[in-house]
Design a protein around this motif. Structure first.
Motif, short mmCIF file in Angstrom:
data_model
loop_
_atom_site.label_atom_id
_atom_site.label_comp_id
_atom_site.label_asym_id
_atom_site.label_seq_id
_atom_site.Cartn_x
_atom_site.Cartn_y
_atom_site.Cartn_z
N GLY A 1 8.34 69.18 -22.39
CA GLY A 1 8.76 68.38 -21.02
C GLY A 1 10.05 69.42 -20.34
N LYS A 2 9.38 70.25 -19.58
CA LYS A 2 10.94 70.22 -18.49
C LYS A 2 11.06 69.94 -17.33
CE LYS A 2 10.75 74.41 -21.45
NZ LYS A 2 11.62 76.45 -21.46
N VAL A 3 11.96 69.44 -16.96
CA VAL A 3 12.26 69.06 -15.70
C VAL A 3 13.04 69.87 -14.66
CG1 VAL A 3 12.41 66.86 -14.42
CG2 VAL A 3 11.40 66.76 -16.21
N GLU A 4 13.09 69.87 -13.43
CA GLU A 4 14.20 70.85 -12.99
C GLU A 4 15.22 69.94 -11.85
OE1 GLU A 4 13.84 74.56 -10.74
OE2 GLU A 4 12.79 75.21 -12.79
N ARG A 5 16.09 69.46 -12.19
CA ARG A 5 17.07 69.14 -10.83
C ARG A 5 17.93 70.13 -9.78
NH1 ARG A 5 13.52 66.69 -11.75
NH2 ARG A 5 13.20 64.22 -12.10
N THR A 6 18.56 70.16 -8.90
CA THR A 6 19.67 70.30 -8.59
C THR A 6 20.85 70.17 -8.60
OG1 THR A 6 18.74 71.73 -6.37
CG2 THR A 6 19.95 71.79 -6.05
N ALA A 7 21.87 71.46 -9.27
CA ALA A 7 22.86 70.95 -9.91
C ALA A 7 24.21 70.02 -9.22
CB ALA A 7 24.30 71.75 -10.06
N ASP A 8 24.71 68.51 -8.87
CA ASP A 8 25.12 67.59 -8.13
C ASP A 8 26.59 68.08 -8.87
OD1 ASP A 8 24.79 66.56 -10.58
OD2 ASP A 8 24.34 65.01 -9.33
N ARG A 9 27.41 68.53 -9.15
CA ARG A 9 29.19 68.72 -9.92
C ARG A 9 29.09 69.87 -10.49
NH1 ARG A 9 30.03 64.19 -14.31
NH2 ARG A 9 29.17 65.35 -16.45
N ALA A 10 30.53 70.85 -10.61
CA ALA A 10 30.94 71.43 -11.42
C ALA A 10 32.35 72.13 -12.09
CB ALA A 10 30.90 72.60 -9.68
N GLU A 11 31.92 72.58 -13.02
CA GLU A 11 33.13 72.40 -13.82
C GLU A 11 33.38 73.98 -13.09
OE1 GLU A 11 34.23 70.00 -17.67
OE2 GLU A 11 33.79 72.22 -18.44
N VAL A 12 35.48 73.70 -13.11
CA VAL A 12 35.84 75.42 -13.31
C VAL A 12 36.76 75.29 -13.87
CG1 VAL A 12 36.46 77.26 -11.57
CG2 VAL A 12 34.97 75.19 -10.90
N GLN A 13 37.31 76.06 -14.94
CA GLN A 13 38.69 76.41 -15.66
C GLN A 13 39.44 77.91 -14.86
OE1 GLN A 13 36.82 77.39 -19.37
NE2 GLN A 13 37.32 75.13 -20.27
#
Length: 208
Positions: free
Chosen positions: A10-22
């Motif tokens: 099963g695959k479900v797509e969602r739009t990212a609502d968080r980001a990580e930066v280094q």
């Protein structure tokens, strides 16, 4: 009693609502103290940038070591690496512009994430079970049998990653002059799709 074992995905797509930066800042000096002093001055202007709402400093990692040229010591190097979590994506472009203008040694990101994936995982689980059942029904029909009850279900781990059609983007350190804020508009740093995938294995009875 005969049975059929099938795998489901099963695959479900969602739009990212968080980001990580280094981001990493690095300085050199003739001694370790000198390198650290220069690093302290360099990140002094960076720390206020990290205090804006919607930005969380997940870690600060300091590294100090000597440089060597063969068997001879050749000064020292100090670096500080930040891992940042951006909960408010409206802040992302301004944050990246400010960080790049501060002349980091390197900057990587954003790595896209979902703040909460439980609902998406449950939906993917339902899709995985339905997929396994459809496959089992196909085998039963091919054998001239009927599909019976579910006997066993093995639940795989939910996995989350960026969709292949929209790969993650990485930014190199900006090479402009100190204090000059770059234009981030053309980098297309919009939140990308995250694919949540669940796999399962199911065993069903076969009826005559």
């Amino acid at each position: 009693m005969a049975e059929v074992v099938t795998k489901g995905t099963g695959k479900v797509e969602r739009t990212a609502d968080r980001a990580e930066v280094q981001v990493n800042f690095e300085t050199v000096g003739s001694t370790r103290n000198e390198a650290v002093d220069q690093l302290t001055r360099r990140v002094a202007s960076v720390e206020p940038v990290l205090e804006r709402p919607g930005v969380e400093v997940r870690s600060r990692q300091l590294s100090v070591h000597d440089n060597w040229d063969g068997q001879q010591r050749a000064g020292s190097r100090a670096s500080q690496q930040y891992t940042l979590r951006v909960e408010d994506l409206a802040q992302l472009d301004d944050l990246l512009s400010a960080l790049v203008a501060a002349e980091p040694t390197w900057l990587n990101g954003p790595q896209w994430q979902l703040a909460a994936d439980a609902e998406a995982i449950r939906e993917a689980q339902r899709e995985a079970v339905l997929d396994a059942r459809r496959r089992a029904e196909g085998y039963a029909e091919a054998l001239g049998a009927r599909l019976g009850t579910l006997q066993r279900l093995s639940d795989g781990d939910g996995e989350t990653w960026a969709a292949e059609s929209t790969p993650g983007r990485a930014m190199a350190a900006y090479g402009g002059s100190v204090g000059q804020a770059p234009n981030m508009d053309e980098l297309n740093l919009e939140a990308q799709q995250i694919v949540v995938t669940v796999r399962c294995t199911a065993a069903w009875t076969l009826l005559d």
